[in-house]
Design a protein around this motif. Structure first.
Motif, PDB file in Angstrom:
ATOM      1  N   VAL A  47      59.051  62.493  25.697  1.00 34.95           N
ATOM      2  CA  VAL A  47      59.923  63.250  26.707  1.00 34.95           C
ATOM      3  C   VAL A  47      59.803  64.780  26.730  1.00 34.95           C
ATOM      4  N   PRO A  48      59.885  65.445  25.670  1.00 35.62           N
ATOM      5  CA  PRO A  48      59.325  66.781  25.546  1.00 35.62           C
ATOM      6  C   PRO A  48      58.053  67.050  25.890  1.00 35.62           C
ATOM      7  N   MET A  49      57.255  66.317  25.435  1.00 39.69           N
ATOM      8  CA  MET A  49      55.801  66.457  25.677  1.00 39.69           C
ATOM      9  C   MET A  49      55.496  66.568  27.041  1.00 39.69           C
ATOM     10  N   LEU A  50      55.953  65.630  27.728  1.00 41.42           N
ATOM     11  CA  LEU A  50      55.516  65.600  29.049  1.00 41.42           C
ATOM     12  C   LEU A  50      56.348  66.538  29.989  1.00 41.42           C
ATOM     13  N   MET A  51      57.386  66.947  29.759  1.00 45.59           N
ATOM     14  CA  MET A  51      58.262  67.977  30.279  1.00 45.59           C
ATOM     15  C   MET A  51      57.502  69.269  30.188  1.00 45.59           C
ATOM     16  N   ILE A  52      56.888  69.689  29.222  1.00 44.71           N
ATOM     17  CA  ILE A  52      56.105  70.728  28.955  1.00 44.71           C
ATOM     18  C   ILE A  52      55.036  70.780  29.778  1.00 44.71           C
ATOM     19  N   ILE A  53      54.327  69.770  30.017  1.00 45.83           N
ATOM     20  CA  ILE A  53      53.304  69.772  31.053  1.00 45.83           C
ATOM     21  C   ILE A  53      53.731  69.393  32.603  1.00 45.83           C
ATOM     22  N   GLY A  54      55.156  69.576  32.620  1.00 47.35           N
ATOM     23  CA  GLY A  54      55.601  69.509  34.018  1.00 47.35           C
ATOM     24  C   GLY A  54      56.155  68.417  34.891  1.00 47.35           C
ATOM     25  N   TYR A  55      56.531  67.022  33.919  1.00 50.00           N
ATOM     26  CA  TYR A  55      56.995  66.196  34.599  1.00 50.00           C
ATOM     27  C   TYR A  55      58.518  65.864  34.002  1.00 50.00           C
ATOM     28  N   SER A  56      59.331  65.268  35.018  1.00 49.37           N
ATOM     29  CA  SER A  56      60.741  65.116  34.815  1.00 49.37           C
ATOM     30  C   SER A  56      61.135  64.147  33.624  1.00 49.37           C
ATOM     31  N   PRO A  57      62.177  64.209  33.014  1.00 47.91           N
ATOM     32  CA  PRO A  57      62.643  62.936  32.292  1.00 47.91           C
ATOM     33  C   PRO A  57      62.960  62.026  32.757  1.00 47.91           C
ATOM     34  N   GLU A  58      63.380  61.981  33.987  1.00 47.72           N
ATOM     35  CA  GLU A  58      63.653  60.806  35.106  1.00 47.72           C
ATOM     36  C   GLU A  58      62.600  59.930  35.156  1.00 47.72           C
ATOM     37  N   VAL A  59      61.375  60.599  35.640  1.00 48.05           N
ATOM     38  CA  VAL A  59      60.126  59.862  35.816  1.00 48.05           C
ATOM     39  C   VAL A  59      59.498  59.441  34.681  1.00 48.05           C
ATOM     40  N   ILE A  60      59.626  60.297  33.261  1.00 50.20           N
ATOM     41  CA  ILE A  60      59.104  59.799  32.093  1.00 50.20           C
ATOM     42  C   ILE A  60      59.708  58.550  31.745  1.00 50.20           C
ATOM     43  N   GLN A  61      61.210  58.474  32.018  1.00 44.32           N
ATOM     44  CA  GLN A  61      61.892  57.320  31.511  1.00 44.32           C
ATOM     45  C   GLN A  61      61.493  56.170  32.566  1.00 44.32           C
ATOM     46  N   GLY A  62      61.187  56.268  33.703  1.00 45.76           N
ATOM     47  CA  GLY A  62      60.866  55.246  34.636  1.00 45.76           C
ATOM     48  C   GLY A  62      59.449  54.689  34.145  1.00 45.76           C
ATOM     49  N   ALA A  63      58.408  55.393  33.744  1.00 52.97           N
ATOM     50  CA  ALA A  63      57.358  54.666  33.162  1.00 52.97           C
ATOM     51  C   ALA A  63      57.606  54.135  32.003  1.00 52.97           C
ATOM     52  N   TYR A  64      58.234  54.596  31.203  1.00 47.47           N
ATOM     53  CA  TYR A  64      58.515  53.828  30.058  1.00 47.47           C
ATOM     54  C   TYR A  64      59.158  52.494  30.279  1.00 47.47           C
ATOM     55  N   ARG A  65      59.835  52.389  31.120  1.00 44.05           N
ATOM     56  CA  ARG A  65      60.560  51.084  31.485  1.00 44.05           C
ATOM     57  C   ARG A  65      59.531  50.090  31.841  1.00 44.05           C
ATOM     58  N   ILE A  66      58.450  50.489  32.463  1.00 44.02           N
ATOM     59  CA  ILE A  66      57.481  49.689  32.887  1.00 44.02           C
ATOM     60  C   ILE A  66      56.779  48.973  31.603  1.00 44.02           C
ATOM     61  N   GLY A  67      56.083  49.765  30.966  1.00 46.50           N
ATOM     62  CA  GLY A  67      55.730  49.289  29.529  1.00 46.50           C
ATOM     63  C   GLY A  67      56.528  48.531  28.638  1.00 46.50           C
ATOM     64  N   ASP A  68      57.869  48.759  28.482  1.00 47.14           N
ATOM     65  CA  ASP A  68      58.752  48.016  27.938  1.00 47.14           C
ATOM     66  C   ASP A  68      58.827  46.746  28.396  1.00 47.14           C
ATOM     67  N   SER A  69      58.935  46.601  29.850  1.00 43.78           N
ATOM     68  CA  SER A  69      59.315  45.291  30.293  1.00 43.78           C
ATOM     69  C   SER A  69      58.246  44.435  30.210  1.00 43.78           C
ATOM     70  N   THR A  70      57.084  44.755  30.865  1.00 45.90           N
ATOM     71  CA  THR A  70      55.961  43.884  31.053  1.00 45.90           C
ATOM     72  C   THR A  70      55.479  43.207  29.827  1.00 45.90           C
ATOM     73  N   THR A  71      55.522  43.753  28.527  1.00 45.36           N
ATOM     74  CA  THR A  71      55.258  42.951  27.405  1.00 45.36           C
ATOM     75  C   THR A  71      56.619  42.137  26.802  1.00 45.36           C
ATOM     76  N   ASN A  72      57.589  42.339  27.187  1.00 47.54           N
ATOM     77  CA  ASN A  72      58.690  41.532  26.647  1.00 47.54           C
ATOM     78  C   ASN A  72      58.284  40.143  26.427  1.00 47.54           C
ATOM     79  N   ILE A  73      57.767  39.377  27.311  1.00 45.56           N
ATOM     80  CA  ILE A  73      57.641  38.013  27.641  1.00 45.56           C
ATOM     81  C   ILE A  73      56.471  37.482  26.737  1.00 45.56           C
TER      82      ILE A  73
END
Length: 528
Positions: free
Chosen positions: A434-460
């Motif tokens: 989150v801090p790393m991608l904030m420093i290069i200009g992306y919001s924590p909300e968008v970063i969290q949204g991207a994380y949730r894709i990676g987390d969900s797709t391999t659950n199964i």
């Protein structure tokens, strides 16, 4: 034709061997609680080493004037005083703890009343025959509002429904499992996972911006859009890939009792009345929210931001969203329970709340150690140092555009194979990324949204997911030879197509159409 046996799957090529290696590596990891305890202890010794070496970086944040951020050692008298003096406050002030406990109080009442089970059965069982698969996946996505309910109710129900329709029961279970777990971060409603992740993201974002706050609604718009995409992809994979692969069902391998033990119980008249009363209660809650939010002088509007638009002036409402999740499930659960007789008095309501909290025992233990790790990580400045170093590396190689999220999503999906808990994984990775991608200009909300894709797709496809064993146990009732490899092979097509389609959907939504991922959620971060 019978289902594929584990022996048949085991004879397949390199891919099965690869999955065996993933499972073996995953089993080497300790319990998440042990992992966080070890990380917290390791942080003390690592900070001591880095402090002794004088590790530091130049602070790139506005107003820092080129100051140096140095690693702070906890391996000294002052550090030990901080650790022992703040052990309790680290725990009780950990953002995700309170919001999850409050939300689960309401969800517990709705679950005890039978509302959640009746709602899922009503969606699936009343769907036209040719839309049963779609309804099953869709209900799976919605069921993750109350997390465990989908695993323990809908997945076995999916097998029973398909069996009753003359289709392969394991395909029905796969479709439900894909919706519940593969679509874990897609929903029309907010669930307990939303405030939990938002709290962790807030803690991570405040390493860069101490005043930054991420609300539970941070990804709501993107979740709503994802619900229909996940439903469509999961249905098509079931119909065109999974069912043809499984073939016709051979019931000779089934537990004889399961063929007579149908869980597909139609809704009774009182349950239908209960759902109607729950719907009226829901409208009442929504009406109350509208009265408090829509008028310019609404109680949940910020008078100081009256001229800055609806989203800006509605900050008090978004801050109270967890309380409204509690009220929503409490009101609808009581309305349903009173109608069908499952809630007769205040004791039943209290029992529902207590049973929900009782299921969180392991989570509370996990949070205690996760909170210490996150606090130590912040005190030592190692999170900031790692984030700034990583951001400098991304800038040096020119990987600061939207493509960085493609690799971020892949990384999250791979980590999830070994660390199946969404909150545990995000508590480890958020303070870095989150801090790393904030420093290069992306919001924590968008970063969290991207994380949730990676987390969900391999659950199964990971045996490390906490309900994987439960799904396997249900599957063996329909095929006694069904093994871990078979389950992974059955769910792998969902994982692959979810990853591809959801990632493309994310890029189109965020960077193609420029849509916000949630109410008041910016795409880019601008330092104050």
């Amino acid at each position: 034709m019978s289902t594929n046996s584990p022996d048949t799957v085991a004879q397949r090529n390199w891919f099965t061997r690869f999955l065996d290696v993933v499972e073996w590596l995953g089993n080497l990891l300790p319990h998440p609680v042990t992992l966080f305890a070890a990380l917290a202890v390791a942080m003390v010794f690592v900070s001591g080493l880095f402090g002794w070496l004088g590790v530091g970086v130049t602070d790139p944040r506005p107003g820092a004037d080129g100051a140096t951020i140095e690693a702070v050692s906890l391996l000294n008298a002052e550090g030990l005083r901080m650790i022992f003096g703040n052990l309790v406050s680290n725990f009780v002030n950990f953002a995700p703890l309170g919001v999850v406990l409050v939300a689960m109080l309401g969800v517990g009442v709705a679950e005890k009343s039978g509302l959640l089970s009746a709602l899922v059965r009503g969606i699936v069982l009343n769907a036209p025959r040719h839309l049963v698969t779609v309804a099953l996946v869709f209900a799976g996505v919605l069921s993750n509002t109350a997390s465990e309910m989908g695993y323990v109710v809908l997945v076995p129900l999916g097998g029973a429904i398909f069996l009753a329709l003359g289709r392969h029961p394991l395909a029905g279970m796969a479709a439900a499992f894909a919706g519940v777990s593969g679509g874990y971060s897609a929903n029309l409603l907010l669930g307990t996972i939303d405030p939990l992740l938002a709290g962790i993201t807030t803690e991570a974002a405040q390493l860069i911006d101490p005043d930054y706050e991420v609300f539970a609604t941070a990804n709501w718009f993107f979740m709503i859009g994802s619900t229909f995409m996940i439903t469509a992809v999961g249905s098509l994979v079931t119909i065109f890939i999974v069912e043809p692969k499984l073939g016709a069902y051979d019931d000779s391998r089934a537990d004889p009792h399961v063929l007579d033990d149908s869980k597909m119980t139609p809704l009774k008249s009182e349950e239908r009345r209960g759902l109607l009363m729950a719907a009226l209660a829901m409208l009442g809650v929504i009406g109350l929210i509208l009265v408090l939010v829509l008028p310019e002088t609404g109680v949940l509007r910020d008078p100081a931001a009256a001229g800055e638009g609806f989203l800006a002036s509605s900050t008090p409402f978004f801050r109270s969203i967890v309380a409204w999740i509690f009220v929503f499930f409490l009101a609808t659960g009581i309305a349903y329970g009173r109608t069908v007789g499952t809630i007769r008095n205040d004791r039943d309501v209290i029992d529902g709340m207590a049973s929900a909290i009782a299921t969180l025992g392991l989570y509370i233990v996990l949070v205690f150690f996760a909170a210490q790790f996150v606090a130590f990580f912040g005190w030592t400045n190692l999170g900031l140092i790692t984030a700034i170093t990583g951001a400098d590396f991304l800038q040096a190689i020119g990987l600061t555009g939207p493509l960085v999220f493609f690799f971020f999503i892949i990384m999250c999906g791979i980590v999830n194979l070994s660390l199946g808990s969404a909150s545990a994984q995000w508590a480890v990775t958020a303070p870095i990324f989150v801090p790393m991608l904030m420093i290069i200009g992306y919001s924590p909300e968008v970063i969290q949204g991207a994380y949730r894709i990676g987390d969900s797709t391999t659950n199964i496809i990971t045996p490390m997911m906490s309900y994987f064993g439960l799904i396997l146990a249900w599957a063996t009732r329909y095929d006694k030879n069904f093994g871990i490899g078979t389950l992974i092979a059955t769910m792998l097509p969902y994982s692959i197509f979810y990853f591809i389609c959801w990632t493309v959907f994310f890029f189109i939504w965020v960077f193609g159409l420029g849509l916000p991922v949630g109410p008041g959620s910016p795409t880019y971060y601008q330092a104050p």
